[in-house]
Design an enzyme around this catalytic site. Structure first.
Site, PDB file in Angstrom:
ATOM      1  N   TYR A  77     -15.767  42.206  -5.827  1.00  0.00           N
ATOM      2  CA  TYR A  77     -15.519  43.399  -5.333  1.00  0.00           C
ATOM      3  C   TYR A  77     -14.344  43.594  -4.254  1.00  0.00           C
ATOM      4  CZ  TYR A  77     -16.803  48.228  -4.576  1.00  0.00           C
ATOM      5  OH  TYR A  77     -16.627  49.675  -4.635  1.00  0.00           O
ATOM      6  N   SER A  78     -13.471  44.229  -4.531  1.00  0.00           N
ATOM      7  CA  SER A  78     -12.262  44.453  -3.783  1.00  0.00           C
ATOM      8  C   SER A  78     -11.627  43.187  -3.306  1.00  0.00           C
ATOM      9  CB  SER A  78     -12.627  45.273  -2.358  1.00  0.00           C
ATOM     10  OG  SER A  78     -11.480  45.770  -1.778  1.00  0.00           O
ATOM     11  N   PHE A  79     -11.649  42.806  -2.125  1.00  0.00           N
ATOM     12  CA  PHE A  79     -10.990  41.366  -1.700  1.00  0.00           C
ATOM     13  C   PHE A  79     -11.880  40.162  -2.523  1.00  0.00           C
ATOM     14  CE2 PHE A  79     -13.179  37.807   0.991  1.00  0.00           C
ATOM     15  CZ  PHE A  79     -11.881  36.965   0.944  1.00  0.00           C
TER      16      PHE A  79
END
Length: 238
Positions: free
Chosen positions: A81-83
């Site tokens: 998720y994201s990073f």
């Protein structure tokens, strides 16, 4: 006897810990074994310094996946998720290169690796400005943002993660040979749907884009929908 038929390794957003996924074992089908990966600087690895460069981060993730697979060699998938999308994608490339590929990669709320990184990293901001940016991102509860002791511990970890995320750019090499799915928030102010859709360029196998209501942290606001869609896709790989 375990009903698990596929293992899902999960990586968090910047500053997040494995605890983000503590409800997912109940939210996903019984055939899926949820395996959150803890990164240095948080949770059970709080005493370890966080990584500030991509290579050792990927080394860590790959080693954790390989160790788990030695214990029980289930087919496995990666979710970031994201990073966490950066770490999951780079780990998938590395694992595929050594003949231990995932059956699928799922990324969420992050730009395609082919997209240009921002001109300046948020990680370079002075402490006061950086803390304000973290507050605007929306992933940290107000009571924690107002807790100076907590923020003194959390900000270095978030800063290190964002230093990797904000400077990340795709390096030359072949695309993945496994299916890739990407989730985008319909109202994400950081990464538009078109930014996330670019992940299609990074696989030779089918690509699926899911647009979820919400902003950058639809992980929390629409977690039920996220898990339902992800669970259906993982079941198809069992």
């Amino acid at each position: 006897m375990s009903e698990h038929r596929i293992r899902l390794f999960c990586l968090p957003y910047a500053g997040g810990s494995a605890r983000l996924y503590q409800q997912w074992q109940q939210a996903l089908p019984d055939t899926v074994e949820v395996w959150p990966l803890e990164l240095p600087g948080r949770g059970s690895r709080f005493g370890e310094p966080p990584y500030e460069r991509l290579e050792p981060l990927v080394d860590d993730v790959v080693a954790a996946v390989q160790d788990a697979q030695q214990r029980s060699d289930l087919p496995f998938a990666l979710f970031g998720y994201s990073f966490g999308s950066v770490a999951a994608y780079e780990a998938a490339l590395r694992l595929e290169a050594v003949g231990r590929p995932p059956v699928s990669l799922t990324v969420a709320a992050f730009r395609s690796p082919a997209a240009a990184p921002p001109a300046t990293s948020r990680a370079s901001l002075p402490d006061a400005e950086f803390r304000a940016v973290v507050g605007k991102l929306g992933g940290t509860p107000r009571e924690l943002l107002d807790n100076d002791a907590f923020m003194a511990m959390a900000l270095p970890v978030i800063r290190a993660d964002l230093r990797i995320a904000d400077t990340y750019g795709h390096r030359s090499g072949p695309p993945l040979g496994c299916p890739v799915a990407a989730f985008a928030g319909a109202d994400d102010p950081l990464f538009a749907v078109a930014d996330v859709a670019g992940w299609a360029r990074h696989t030779t196998e089918p690509f699926t884009l899911h647009v979820v209501p919400g902003d950058h942290f639809f992980f929390h606001s629409h977690q039920e929908q996220l898990c339902k869609t992800l669970g259906a896709a993982l079941t198809a790989h069992c």
